[in-house]
Write a protein that holds these residues in place. Structure first.
Motif, short mmCIF file in Angstrom:
data_model
loop_
_atom_site.label_atom_id
_atom_site.label_comp_id
_atom_site.label_asym_id
_atom_site.label_seq_id
_atom_site.Cartn_x
_atom_site.Cartn_y
_atom_site.Cartn_z
N ALA A 1 52.75 59.07 46.37
CA ALA A 1 52.85 58.34 47.64
C ALA A 1 54.00 58.88 48.49
O ALA A 1 53.83 59.18 49.68
N MET B 1 62.37 61.63 36.52
CA MET B 1 61.96 61.14 35.18
C MET B 1 60.44 61.18 35.11
O MET B 1 59.78 60.70 36.05
N CYS C 1 51.72 58.32 32.42
CA CYS C 1 50.44 58.30 33.14
C CYS C 1 49.37 58.95 32.26
O CYS C 1 49.70 59.83 31.45
N ILE D 1 62.08 48.77 43.61
CA ILE D 1 63.31 48.07 44.05
C ILE D 1 63.13 47.61 45.50
O ILE D 1 63.67 46.59 45.92
N SER E 1 53.15 49.19 30.07
CA SER E 1 52.31 50.23 29.51
C SER E 1 53.14 51.06 28.53
O SER E 1 54.24 51.48 28.85
N TRP F 1 43.83 53.65 25.66
CA TRP F 1 43.11 54.90 25.90
C TRP F 1 43.66 56.00 25.00
O TRP F 1 44.81 55.94 24.54
N MET G 1 56.38 49.89 33.73
CA MET G 1 55.62 48.78 34.30
C MET G 1 54.30 49.32 34.86
O MET G 1 54.28 50.42 35.41
N VAL H 1 46.31 49.84 43.29
CA VAL H 1 45.91 50.33 41.96
C VAL H 1 44.61 49.63 41.58
O VAL H 1 44.45 48.44 41.84
N GLU I 1 43.40 53.28 38.00
CA GLU I 1 43.48 54.51 38.79
C GLU I 1 44.34 54.23 40.03
O GLU I 1 44.11 53.26 40.74
C1 FAD Z 1 50.39 54.50 31.59
C2 FAD Z 1 49.71 54.70 32.92
C3 FAD Z 1 48.59 55.49 32.99
C4 FAD Z 1 47.99 55.75 34.24
N1 FAD Z 1 46.94 56.62 34.29
C5 FAD Z 1 46.42 56.96 35.50
C6 FAD Z 1 45.42 57.96 35.59
O1 FAD Z 1 45.01 58.57 34.60
N2 FAD Z 1 44.91 58.26 36.83
C7 FAD Z 1 45.35 57.62 37.95
O2 FAD Z 1 44.87 57.91 39.04
N3 FAD Z 1 46.32 56.66 37.88
C8 FAD Z 1 46.87 56.34 36.69
N4 FAD Z 1 47.87 55.41 36.63
C9 FAD Z 1 48.38 54.84 37.86
C10 FAD Z 1 49.22 55.88 38.60
O3 FAD Z 1 50.12 56.51 37.72
C11 FAD Z 1 49.99 55.25 39.74
O4 FAD Z 1 49.19 54.34 40.45
C12 FAD Z 1 50.49 56.32 40.71
O5 FAD Z 1 51.34 57.21 40.03
C13 FAD Z 1 51.23 55.66 41.85
O6 FAD Z 1 51.87 56.63 42.61
P1 FAD Z 1 53.17 56.22 43.45
O7 FAD Z 1 53.62 57.45 44.12
O8 FAD Z 1 52.88 55.01 44.21
O9 FAD Z 1 54.22 55.78 42.33
P2 FAD Z 1 54.79 56.61 41.09
O10 FAD Z 1 53.87 57.69 40.69
O11 FAD Z 1 55.19 55.61 40.08
O12 FAD Z 1 56.07 57.31 41.69
C14 FAD Z 1 57.20 56.58 42.00
C15 FAD Z 1 58.38 57.49 41.80
O13 FAD Z 1 59.55 56.81 42.25
C16 FAD Z 1 60.57 56.96 41.31
N5 FAD Z 1 61.46 55.82 41.45
C17 FAD Z 1 61.23 54.56 41.08
N6 FAD Z 1 62.28 53.79 41.38
C18 FAD Z 1 63.19 54.61 41.97
C19 FAD Z 1 64.49 54.42 42.49
N7 FAD Z 1 65.09 53.20 42.47
N8 FAD Z 1 65.14 55.48 43.00
C20 FAD Z 1 64.58 56.71 43.02
N9 FAD Z 1 63.34 56.96 42.53
C21 FAD Z 1 62.67 55.91 42.02
C22 FAD Z 1 59.87 57.04 39.98
O14 FAD Z 1 60.66 57.69 39.01
C23 FAD Z 1 58.62 57.83 40.34
O15 FAD Z 1 58.86 59.20 40.22
C24 FAD Z 1 48.49 55.14 35.40
C25 FAD Z 1 49.61 54.31 35.33
C26 FAD Z 1 50.24 54.11 34.10
C27 FAD Z 1 51.47 53.27 34.04
#
Ligand code: FAD
Length: 341
Positions: free
Chosen positions: A14, A35, A39, A152, A168, A196, A243, A270, A276
């Motif tokens: 995102a 970190m 996933c 946050i 998870s 899974w 989470m 989600v 997904e």
């Molecule tokens: C175990 C698991 C399995 C999953 N498997 C799939 C799958 O196979 N396919 C799929 O499409 N989706 C899957 N999902 C869902 C998917 O991972 C998420 O919906 C997707 O990654 C969301 O993207 P995002 O950019 O919103 O957040 P994220 O990918 O979570 O990215 C957020 C980023 O912000 C960082 N961050 C958080 N807090 C802070 C902070 N305070 N300061 C600085 N950085 C911070 C985190 O470290 C992370 O890098 C899975 C989720 C989990 C938990």
């Protein structure tokens, strides 16, 4: 103290897609933790469509060593199994996130650290972050919450808009050729969600989503129950947890206000059935960035993500057929959409 138009918190799909699509006239700072995000690393058809529509090809380095054509669906408690066709792309999630961050423009200031505090004042927001052992502060006119399931930004500005969350847990094992390449496991004794198995090169991941109370105990119990079912995982190499957001109804999805935007999992985009979220994170990142070309950016963002909410509503309607044991049994016994041997 440096002042930007946008402070983006999070550098997952995102946050990276938001930064990549933002009008270059704006200044932006991205605070992100590298970190690894726990996933499954499966790119759904929606995610593949996202890239296809933008003529973006995925480099082979981000693909994992085993591609998926089917899911073995196993209901342990009811002793049922079925095979369904699936066409996910199996990726290395760490490399995928790094590759997406490569689209973030050079002029975006990138801080590898953790945002620890966000405060609002009359002339904008100040964000305190922790990086390389020291605290720093940056200021911005807008806050972009792209910080995932434990956001946050969401907790600071919208604590009253709750969303259902699970823990998870995933463990990595050395690959066992007798274990399915991709399996979805149901066992209501251990979790109301699912678990899974996904093979990735020399390793295989066993993971699941659990209610917070007794999550580790239930994870270990499920491992024993799948062992008794005949699936042998062996000794874990590493364990990770985070989470997982799973909206219960579309009202839990929240895109923010005029100055604070929530994207991706932080907003609740989600799938409540398959979890997904990568495609939804990328779409919401792009829509939010483009919304700043309009007069009322939050209204435009909300409007352009309406179809994401609608798709989640359809997934909510599908969920009982996956997660209610009797309905699941009926679907599995009927053989509808299952691959016939
Ligand atoms: C175990 C698991 C399995 C999953 N498997 C799939 C799958 O196979 N396919 C799929 O499409 N989706 C899957 N999902 C869902 C998917 O991972 C998420 O919906 C997707 O990654 C969301 O993207 P995002 O950019 O919103 O957040 P994220 O990918 O979570 O990215 C957020 C980023 O912000 C960082 N961050 C958080 N807090 C802070 C902070 N305070 N300061 C600085 N950085 C911070 C985190 O470290 C992370 O890098 C899975 C989720 C989990 C938990």
């Amino acid at each position: 103290m440096r002042k930007f138009d946008f402070i983006i918190i999070g550098g997952g799909p995102a946050g990276s897609v938001f930064a990549a699509n933002l009008n270059p006239d704006y200044s932006a700072c991205m605070i992100y933790s590298d970190m690894p995000k726990p996933c499954g690393g499966l790119l759904s058809e929606d995610a593949q469509d996202y890239f296809a529509k933008r003529n973006i090809t995925l480099p082979k380095e981000i693909l994992a060593d085993l591609q998926i054509s089917r899911v073995d669906t196993i209901d342990i408690e009811q002793n049922l199994s079925r095979v369904y066709k699936r066409t996910y792309l199996n990726i290395d999630r760490i490399r995928f996130d790094e590759w997406l961050r490569g689209f973030v423009p050079e002029k975006t200031v990138k801080i590898k650290g953790i945002a620890t505090k966000i405060t609002e004042s009359s002339d904008g927001f100040s964000v305190t972050y922790f990086c390389n052992g020291i605290n720093g502060t940056v200021c911005g006119k807008y806050i972009i919450g792209a910080d995932g399931g434990n956001s946050i930004v969401r907790k600071t500005f919208f604590p009253e808009i709750k969303i259902r969350r699970y823990i998870s847990i995933q463990q990595f094992f050395k690959v066992n050729p007798d274990v399915p390449g991709y399996a979805c496991i149901f066992d209501e004794k251990s979790t109301e969600c699912c678990a899974w198995i996904i093979k990735k090169g020399e390793n295989m991941i066993f993971g699941g989503a659990f209610e917070p109370k007794d999550c580790r105990k239930n994870f270990e119990q499920l491992k024993l129950r799948i062992e008794a079912y005949g699936i042998h995982l062996g000794e874990p190499i590493k364990t990770e947890a985070c989470m997982l957001t799973r909206p219960k109804y579309t009202g839990q999805i929240f895109s923010g206000n005029e100055k604070v935007f929530l994207l991706g999992e932080a907003a609740g985009f989600v799938s409540p059935s398959s979890f997904e979220g990568i495609s939804r994170a990328m779409y919401s990142g792009e829509y939010a960035a483009k919304a700043f070309d309009s007069d009322n950016s939050q209204k435009t963002y909300k409007k352009s993500t309406a179809w994401l909410r609608f798709k989640i509503m359809l997934k909510l309607m599908k969920s009982p057929f996956m997660y209610r044991p009797l309905l699941r049994k009926a679907v599995m016994l009927s053989g509808i959409t299952a691959v016939k041997k």
